[in-house]
Design a protein around this motif. Structure first.
Motif, PDB file in Angstrom:
ATOM      1  N   UNK A 225     -50.137  36.963   0.267  1.00 56.26           N
ATOM      2  CA  UNK A 225     -50.946  35.759   0.066  1.00 56.26           C
ATOM      3  C   UNK A 225     -52.064  35.802   1.114  1.00 56.26           C
ATOM      4  N   UNK A 226     -52.918  34.783   1.194  1.00 52.81           N
ATOM      5  CA  UNK A 226     -54.028  34.846   2.155  1.00 52.81           C
ATOM      6  C   UNK A 226     -53.564  34.997   3.614  1.00 52.81           C
ATOM      7  N   UNK A 227     -52.293  34.684   3.907  1.00 48.12           N
ATOM      8  CA  UNK A 227     -51.796  34.810   5.277  1.00 48.12           C
ATOM      9  C   UNK A 227     -51.182  36.173   5.576  1.00 48.12           C
ATOM     10  N   UNK A 228     -51.100  37.067   4.576  1.00 51.73           N
ATOM     11  CA  UNK A 228     -50.570  38.396   4.838  1.00 51.73           C
ATOM     12  C   UNK A 228     -49.485  38.810   3.858  1.00 51.73           C
ATOM     13  N   UNK A 229     -48.748  39.849   4.231  1.00 51.31           N
ATOM     14  CA  UNK A 229     -47.756  40.459   3.341  1.00 51.31           C
ATOM     15  C   UNK A 229     -46.530  39.567   3.160  1.00 51.31           C
ATOM     16  N   UNK A 230     -46.080  39.426   1.912  1.00 58.22           N
ATOM     17  CA  UNK A 230     -44.857  38.665   1.635  1.00 58.22           C
ATOM     18  C   UNK A 230     -43.745  39.566   1.084  1.00 58.22           C
ATOM     19  N   UNK A 231     -44.112  40.634   0.378  1.00 56.98           N
ATOM     20  CA  UNK A 231     -43.133  41.583  -0.158  1.00 56.98           C
ATOM     21  C   UNK A 231     -43.639  43.003   0.088  1.00 56.98           C
ATOM     22  N   UNK A 232     -42.764  43.879   0.589  1.00 57.50           N
ATOM     23  CA  UNK A 232     -43.085  45.294   0.745  1.00 57.50           C
ATOM     24  C   UNK A 232     -42.306  46.062  -0.317  1.00 57.50           C
ATOM     25  N   UNK A 233     -42.898  47.093  -0.875  1.00 52.02           N
ATOM     26  CA  UNK A 233     -42.218  47.846  -1.924  1.00 52.02           C
ATOM     27  C   UNK A 233     -42.476  49.335  -1.778  1.00 52.02           C
ATOM     28  N   UNK A 234     -41.491  50.144  -2.176  1.00 50.12           N
ATOM     29  CA  UNK A 234     -41.764  51.565  -2.353  1.00 50.12           C
ATOM     30  C   UNK A 234     -41.066  52.036  -3.605  1.00 50.12           C
ATOM     31  N   UNK A 235     -41.637  53.051  -4.214  1.00 48.79           N
ATOM     32  CA  UNK A 235     -41.099  53.521  -5.475  1.00 48.79           C
ATOM     33  C   UNK A 235     -41.284  55.015  -5.629  1.00 48.79           C
ATOM     34  N   UNK A 236     -40.408  55.618  -6.417  1.00 49.71           N
ATOM     35  CA  UNK A 236     -40.539  57.024  -6.764  1.00 49.71           C
ATOM     36  C   UNK A 236     -40.856  57.093  -8.246  1.00 49.71           C
ATOM     37  N   UNK A 237     -41.989  57.687  -8.562  1.00 45.97           N
ATOM     38  CA  UNK A 237     -42.388  57.839  -9.953  1.00 45.97           C
ATOM     39  C   UNK A 237     -42.302  59.315 -10.325  1.00 45.97           C
ATOM     40  N   UNK A 238     -41.918  59.567 -11.562  1.00 46.10           N
ATOM     41  CA  UNK A 238     -41.660  60.937 -12.006  1.00 46.10           C
ATOM     42  C   UNK A 238     -42.698  61.347 -13.047  1.00 46.10           C
ATOM     43  N   UNK A 239     -43.281  62.516 -12.847  1.00 40.76           N
ATOM     44  CA  UNK A 239     -44.121  63.092 -13.884  1.00 40.76           C
ATOM     45  C   UNK A 239     -43.212  63.859 -14.821  1.00 40.76           C
ATOM     46  N   UNK A 240     -43.128  63.418 -16.083  1.00 45.27           N
ATOM     47  CA  UNK A 240     -42.175  64.082 -16.984  1.00 45.27           C
ATOM     48  C   UNK A 240     -42.516  65.568 -17.150  1.00 45.27           C
ATOM     49  N   UNK A 241     -41.468  66.369 -17.352  1.00 43.22           N
ATOM     50  CA  UNK A 241     -41.636  67.811 -17.468  1.00 43.22           C
ATOM     51  C   UNK A 241     -42.685  68.171 -18.527  1.00 43.22           C
ATOM     52  N   UNK A 242     -42.646  67.419 -19.653  1.00 38.73           N
ATOM     53  CA  UNK A 242     -43.556  67.745 -20.759  1.00 38.73           C
ATOM     54  C   UNK A 242     -45.011  67.424 -20.444  1.00 38.73           C
ATOM     55  N   UNK A 243     -45.234  66.635 -19.349  1.00 35.63           N
ATOM     56  CA  UNK A 243     -46.600  66.208 -19.046  1.00 35.63           C
ATOM     57  C   UNK A 243     -47.233  67.039 -17.929  1.00 35.63           C
ATOM     58  N   UNK A 244     -46.469  67.990 -17.367  1.00 34.21           N
ATOM     59  CA  UNK A 244     -47.009  68.789 -16.247  1.00 34.21           C
ATOM     60  C   UNK A 244     -48.015  69.813 -16.762  1.00 34.21           C
TER      61      UNK A 244
ATOM     62  N   UNK B 246     -47.061  60.151  -0.764  1.00 31.54           N
ATOM     63  CA  UNK B 246     -46.987  61.615  -0.803  1.00 31.54           C
ATOM     64  C   UNK B 246     -46.441  62.054  -2.159  1.00 31.54           C
ATOM     65  N   UNK B 247     -46.509  63.372  -2.408  1.00 30.20           N
ATOM     66  CA  UNK B 247     -45.974  63.922  -3.651  1.00 30.20           C
ATOM     67  C   UNK B 247     -45.113  65.139  -3.326  1.00 30.20           C
ATOM     68  N   UNK B 248     -44.046  65.293  -4.106  1.00 31.40           N
ATOM     69  CA  UNK B 248     -43.172  66.471  -3.957  1.00 31.40           C
ATOM     70  C   UNK B 248     -42.836  66.934  -5.359  1.00 31.40           C
ATOM     71  N   UNK B 249     -43.432  68.051  -5.764  1.00 34.07           N
ATOM     72  CA  UNK B 249     -43.198  68.549  -7.120  1.00 34.07           C
ATOM     73  C   UNK B 249     -43.615  67.492  -8.128  1.00 34.07           C
ATOM     74  N   UNK B 250     -42.683  67.093  -8.998  1.00 35.21           N
ATOM     75  CA  UNK B 250     -43.019  66.108 -10.022  1.00 35.21           C
ATOM     76  C   UNK B 250     -42.767  64.670  -9.556  1.00 35.21           C
ATOM     77  N   UNK B 251     -42.381  64.494  -8.275  1.00 33.96           N
ATOM     78  CA  UNK B 251     -42.124  63.153  -7.739  1.00 33.96           C
ATOM     79  C   UNK B 251     -43.349  62.607  -7.004  1.00 33.96           C
ATOM     80  N   UNK B 252     -43.698  61.375  -7.323  1.00 37.90           N
ATOM     81  CA  UNK B 252     -44.817  60.704  -6.666  1.00 37.90           C
ATOM     82  C   UNK B 252     -44.261  59.495  -5.911  1.00 37.90           C
TER      83      UNK B 252
END
Lengths: 218, 218
Positions: free
Chosen positions: B199-218, B185-191
């Motif tokens: 691996x072939x047997x399925x998920x080994x690591x789960x991850x989530x991250x918040x990425x920021x759209x810099x003010x100058x790039x909006x 999902x996205x909220x304002x400048x946060x993605x």
């Protein structure tokens, strides 16, 4: 996951390899192979940055292939693994962060202070770039993960990474960097570790992680 | 931090490099240099796994040094950076994860599906080892960070990594792996991006991250 300097019990016994090699011979082999890996590190850098003529690129490639064939004349069947001898010396020459024989690794030299602070200084060049002139964010995570694992395994115990969180404060320029980690607290089999990545101007990434001491290793 | 395929404005203008090179020539140079980097990848692997005689190790090292000198006869002053031409073609040959000319990088080939799923398949060998026979936990973080950054930059926008959290489900064996990421999902400048390493047997690591759209790039 961290693999500290000991012959681990239970789950790992099948994959850690005991070798009947005296420490002096392990040290000698390390001193023999480290310069080759250092030269290959130089070659990785030069391969990225060269602007020589097309024919020279092709000619160098052919020479590299010939060297690969010479080294592969006799080699391990698989990865280097983690090995140990009866004297308690361990070596993981192929490790992606600290492996002396692995040109992918800077390699990091991790130091543990008596007060529990674990730290490493290195210089990251062209091979670790993400944004222009900056350390790839994932390379920061790679180094932090490793040093935090070393901190968690403080008393030579085996620990597995449970979760790892990184907060990017600002970009890290290529050049000298420092990683620091220490145990914040422990609860049962959980070890809470905090860490930072920084450049000469200060902290660029903050991290915390939860490492787990497996039930079989308690 | 992700550096998507565009000429960025403001803060980055000084470091992204515009080159007046037609796309056909960029493609030709990439095809010329990629095989050299692939051979150096082989050399990195062989350097880890070789068990040839001491004299041969020293002899190969001398040859590698000679090749480095040949490549350095003409080279860039610094890292490869991120370059783009007037046709919108960008290249970051030195990137630590996707750089075609960087032997530290597998290199990952990242694919974006029409439905927004971003994924990459690769095979990780001896150079990416952590625990015996397993992918280094930090290498998982390295690949996840990159693919998640690509997902976040979906519409060719610039995004910076804010935070990144990884949960290690189980160890990832060396061999074929797959990374998948998508915008949650996205909220304002946060993605908000979610991802997995598997691996072939399925998920080994789960991850989530918040990425920021810099003010100058909006």
């Amino acid at each position: 996951m961290s693999a500290p300097g000991q012959a681990p019990s239970a789950g790992y016994a099948a994959v850690f390899v005991h070798e009947d090699v005296p420490t002096a011979e392990v040290d000698r082999l390390e001193a023999l192979h480290r310069p080759l890996a250092d030269s290959v590190r130089d070659l990785v850098d030069a391969t990225i940055r060269t602007t020589v003529e097309d024919e020279e690129v092709r000619a160098v490639r052919a020479e590299v292939d010939a060297l690969v064939a010479r080294l592969r004349a006799r080699q391990l069947d698989g990865p280097a693994g983690v090995r140990y001898n009866a004297e308690g010396r361990t070596w993981s020459w192929g490790n992606a962060v600290v492996g002396e024989r692995n040109a992918v690794a800077p390699p990091l030299e991790v130091v543990r202070d008596p007060d529990g602070l674990v730290h490493a200084d290195t210089v990251l060049g062209a091979a670790y770039e993400g944004p222009p002139g900056m350390v790839h964010g994932g390379v920061g995570a790679l180094l932090l993960d490793h040093v935090m694992g070393v901190a968690a395994s403080a008393h030579q115990r085996v620990t597995l990474t449970g979760t790892l969180t990184m907060r990017y404060v600002r970009s890290t320029p290529l050049g000298p960097v420092r990683v620091e980690a220490r145990i914040e607290r422990e609860e049962g089999r959980k070890v809470f570790v905090v860490a930072t990545l920084g450049d000469p101007d200060g902290v660029t990434v903050e991290a915390d992680g939860v490492f787990i001491v497996p039930r079989w290793a308690v």
